[in-house]
Enzyme design. Structure first.
Site, PDB file in Angstrom:
ATOM      1  N   ASP A 115     -11.168   2.829   3.705  1.00  0.00           N
ATOM      2  CA  ASP A 115     -11.774   1.387   3.514  1.00  0.00           C
ATOM      3  C   ASP A 115     -13.064   1.215   3.476  1.00  0.00           C
ATOM      4  OD1 ASP A 115      -9.609  -0.408   3.118  1.00  0.00           O
ATOM      5  OD2 ASP A 115      -9.292  -0.855   5.278  1.00  0.00           O
ATOM      6  N   GLN A 173      -5.244  -1.715   9.212  1.00  0.00           N
ATOM      7  CA  GLN A 173      -4.978  -2.925   8.722  1.00  0.00           C
ATOM      8  C   GLN A 173      -5.262  -3.965   9.560  1.00  0.00           C
ATOM      9  OE1 GLN A 173      -3.481  -3.579   5.714  1.00  0.00           O
ATOM     10  NE2 GLN A 173      -4.129  -5.760   5.937  1.00  0.00           N
ATOM     11  N   LYS A 199       0.822  -1.138   0.051  1.00  0.00           N
ATOM     12  CA  LYS A 199       0.076  -0.130   0.060  1.00  0.00           C
ATOM     13  C   LYS A 199       0.791   1.113   0.018  1.00  0.00           C
ATOM     14  CE  LYS A 199      -3.920  -2.373   1.898  1.00  0.00           C
ATOM     15  NZ  LYS A 199      -4.570  -3.128   3.048  1.00  0.00           N
TER      16      LYS A 199
END
Ligand code: NDP
Length: 306
Positions: A124, A101, A57
């Site tokens: 997200d 994460q 990422k």
């Protein structure tokens, strides 16, 4: 593979590279105006796969010109410490996207942490405000994997209206948001799960089949209507001849001859997920900038997302 079959292959790496190029152009325009989009990643614990995902990422963020910050926290960090980091990032006007994460260590309440993220920075798309907005068809930050699948579908098929889409899997991060996006695109949507009866018969009605289960080769030719477009979200690690190999949920060899188009694993949906994260970061950054300046979106340097 013959040339007819290779035409069916959807190159997720190439599609993702195109998204990153588009995002980089937006970032360049924003930087020219003195505004730098920034993504903060919170990584708790030592899960090796999570470390690899975070590295990827950060790499993609660099390629897109997005500033990235990684907050590494010990596996035994108390939930309060994680919430404190998130509160700091929520309050920081120079941070536009926040990603925690997953998975988190078992002692940390995942929902509590995800709900602590400012919905405007929730790149997200897992905060309940964004989940609710998606199900109401409002423009919100959308989970990256389903957003990436939509992009692949639109690139290949153009208009999706009226097509019958079958989504196999109903998780909060893939199956449900995928179904919501397909519905918003005027598809007729069927969602299958572990309790569905005669799933193959239902799946054989699909013009579009999305497999998001987590079971190697579950979806074989008996699930496929000839001419269907097949998107394989699954990422499964299998041991073969003493080596670990990544495979999807689709039995690629038996489905390829029937499908009109198919994503491989690896190299299909995976790269798109990270690319859409970069897109979400720039979308979030533009929205926060516009809100701060109270200027109309059309005057912004954001090309496609605001
Ligand atoms: P979950 O385990 O959260 O959900 C799996 C879903 O599959 C559940 O809804 C389950 O049904 C359903 N299911 C299980 N067995 C069957 C069956 N035999 N027939 C039909 N449905 C079944 O997984 P995720 O959604 O998180 O992930 C799915 C896959 O996608 C995994 O392989 C994951 O690694 C991968 N993934 C890939 C990403 C990418 O970037 N490419 C990103 C995210 C995930 P029920 O609800 O009834 O239990």
């Amino acid at each position: 593979m013959n040339s007819l079959d290779s035409d069916k292959l959807i190159d997720g790496k190439a599609a993702a590279a195109k998204v990153i190029t588009e995002v980089a152009a937006e970032v360049t325009a924003l930087k020219a105006e003195g505004f730098e989009p920034a993504l903060a990643v919170v990584l708790v614990g030592n899960d090796p796969a999570s470390h690899v995902y975070v590295r990827n990422k950060v790499l993609r963020a660099e390629q897109a010109g997005i500033h990235s910050l990684v907050f590494r926290m010990a596996a035994d960090s108390p939930v309060e410490a994680v919430l404190e980091v998130i509160a700091g990032l929520n309050a920081d006007p120079k941070v536009h996207g926040i990603l925690v994460q997953l998975p988190l260590p078992a002692h940390i309440d995942e929902q509590l942490v995800l709900q602590a993220i400012d919905p405007a920075k929730d790149v997200d798309g897992f905060h309940s405000d964004n989940v609710g907005g998606l199900s109401q068809g409002r423009p919100v930050l959308t989970p990256c994997t389903p957003a990436g699948c939509m992009r692949l579908l639109r690139d290949r098929l153009g208009e999706l209206s009226g097509k019958h889409a079958v989504v196999v899997g109903r998780s909060n991060i893939v199956g449900k948001p995928m179904a919501a996006l397909l519905l918003a695109a005027d598809c007729t949507v069927t969602v299958l799960h572990s309790r569905s009866r005669e799933p193959q018969a239902l799946s054989r009605q699909a013009d579009i089949l999305i497999a998001a289960v987590g079971r190697p080769a579950l979806i074989d030719a008996s699930w496929i209507k000839p001419g269907a477009m097949v998107i394989d979200v699954g990422i499964n690690r299998i041991e073969e001849h003493g080596r670990t190999r990544l495979v999807g949920d689709v039995d690629f060899a038996s489905v390829l001859p029937l499908a009109s188009a198919i994503t491989p694993v690896p190299g299909g949906v995976g790269p798109m997920t990270i690319a859409m994260l970069m897109q979400n970061t720039v979308t979030a950054a533009c929205q926060q900038r516009n809100q701060a300046a109270s200027e109309p979106a059309k005057e912004s340097a954001c090309l496609s997302t605001c």
